[in-house]
Scaffold this active site. Sequence first.
Site, PDB file in Angstrom:
ATOM      1  NE  ARG A 165      -2.816 -26.651 -29.240  1.00  0.00           N
ATOM      2  CZ  ARG A 165      -3.024 -26.563 -30.567  1.00  0.00           C
ATOM      3  NH1 ARG A 165      -4.191 -26.184 -31.009  1.00  0.00           N
ATOM      4  NH2 ARG A 165      -2.071 -26.870 -31.422  1.00  0.00           N
ATOM      5  CB  THR A 166       2.074 -24.424 -24.921  1.00  0.00           C
ATOM      6  OG1 THR A 166       1.481 -25.691 -25.181  1.00  0.00           O
ATOM      7  CG2 THR A 166       2.660 -24.408 -23.532  1.00  0.00           C
ATOM      8  CE  LYS A 217      24.133 -14.354 -33.130  1.00  0.00           C
ATOM      9  NZ  LYS A 217      24.180 -13.195 -32.240  1.00  0.00           N
ATOM     10  NE  ARG A 231       6.127 -26.845 -26.562  1.00  0.00           N
ATOM     11  CZ  ARG A 231       4.886 -27.063 -27.023  1.00  0.00           C
ATOM     12  NH1 ARG A 231       4.638 -27.012 -28.319  1.00  0.00           N
ATOM     13  NH2 ARG A 231       3.900 -27.306 -26.186  1.00  0.00           N
ATOM     14  CG  HIS A 272       3.025 -30.045 -22.352  1.00  0.00           C
ATOM     15  ND1 HIS A 272       3.006 -28.822 -21.710  1.00  0.00           N
ATOM     16  CD2 HIS A 272       2.534 -29.819 -23.603  1.00  0.00           C
ATOM     17  CE1 HIS A 272       2.518 -27.917 -22.528  1.00  0.00           C
ATOM     18  NE2 HIS A 272       2.232 -28.483 -23.678  1.00  0.00           N
TER      19      HIS A 272
HETATM   20  N1   CP Z   1      -1.113 -28.966 -26.581  1.00  0.00           N
HETATM   21  C1   CP Z   1       0.005 -28.324 -27.003  1.00  0.00           C
HETATM   22  O1   CP Z   1       1.086 -28.409 -26.383  1.00  0.00           O
HETATM   23  O2   CP Z   1      -0.171 -27.569 -28.132  1.00  0.00           O
HETATM   24  P1   CP Z   1       0.930 -26.676 -28.819  1.00  0.00           P
HETATM   25  O3   CP Z   1       2.027 -27.599 -29.332  1.00  0.00           O
HETATM   26  O4   CP Z   1       0.241 -25.940 -29.917  1.00  0.00           O
HETATM   27  O5   CP Z   1       1.510 -25.749 -27.776  1.00  0.00           O
END
Ligand code: CP
Length: 314
Positions: free
Chosen positions: A52-53, A82, A103, A131
């Site tokens: 999603r993100t 590396k 991320r 998040h």
């Molecule tokens: N909700 C969420 O962060 O989903 P993903 O891990 O798929 O990005």
Amino acid sequence: MKLRHIISANQFDKKTIQTIFTIADKVQSKNTFNNRLKGKIMATLFYEPSTRTRLSFESSILRLGGSVITTESASEFSSAAKGETLEDTIRVVNSFADVIVLRHFNEGASEIAANYSKVPIINAGDGKGEHPSQALLDLYTIFSKFKTKQKKSKDIDLDITISMVGDLKNGRTIHSLTILLSLFPRVKFMFISPKALAIPIYIKKILDEKKISYQEIANLEKALGNSDVIYQTRVQKERFKNLKEYNKFKNLLILDKNSLTRMKKDAIIMHPLPRINEITKDVDDDPRAMYFKQVQNGLFVRMALLVYLFDKEA
Ligand code: CP
């Protein structure tokens, strides 16, 4: 002051939220933002898996007329493999991109990245930390049903009971959403988890300092009838030292068709997804199930967040 990097939910005040949500409403209702970010390049650096993100940020910049460069599985397929440090990677990607969506498996990684970045960093999840863009889309979804206004100031307000369920220790969406909701003193929290997966002390301190009401319980059934929002989360397998530990917790808090009969008629069921078994599939068609609507709202809110970051007038 306008935010430059998006690292934590604690950066947001009601005014900023209102600004971003107003843009999100416009994004949703018209196509006036089509080319607003023409020429802008987003780099998505993902050291942990995502559906999603990553895809919703990438879709957002493309819909706004910009473009994407990406390194999925960055631990494996970028020069991190590396031995390159995150700091050096960020300095390098600064030459290629106008915004970096990061991320990372380490808590605090986005903050470190922001210290080395001249372009905005958006924290798309830092280990079991935060998040913030998920919290924004979650709040946008909650507002769509429960937003009110304060009588005197006409400020946005919320007066709900929310049950946060599951792996509250490792769930970064829980942390960011709780911090964001703490802007609204009338929100009451129920934290439902086994003791070993309880909400972190630093989050409780934030609520204590703001004198916000919360309870910690182990039983989901007790919370169902009193909640306006059930925010279910998965037990985060990847954060456990071994499978045996994970197996102890994975089936403890399940929301199923039976649970629906105990819930308020106008409550909503949320989940940041991915879902494993903690909401059974037979719940999906219930009108209170909002988890796929959250995903859709994620696109509007992330488009709005990008417009907010780049648009001088926003
Ligand atoms: N909700 C969420 O962060 O989903 P993903 O891990 O798929 O990005």
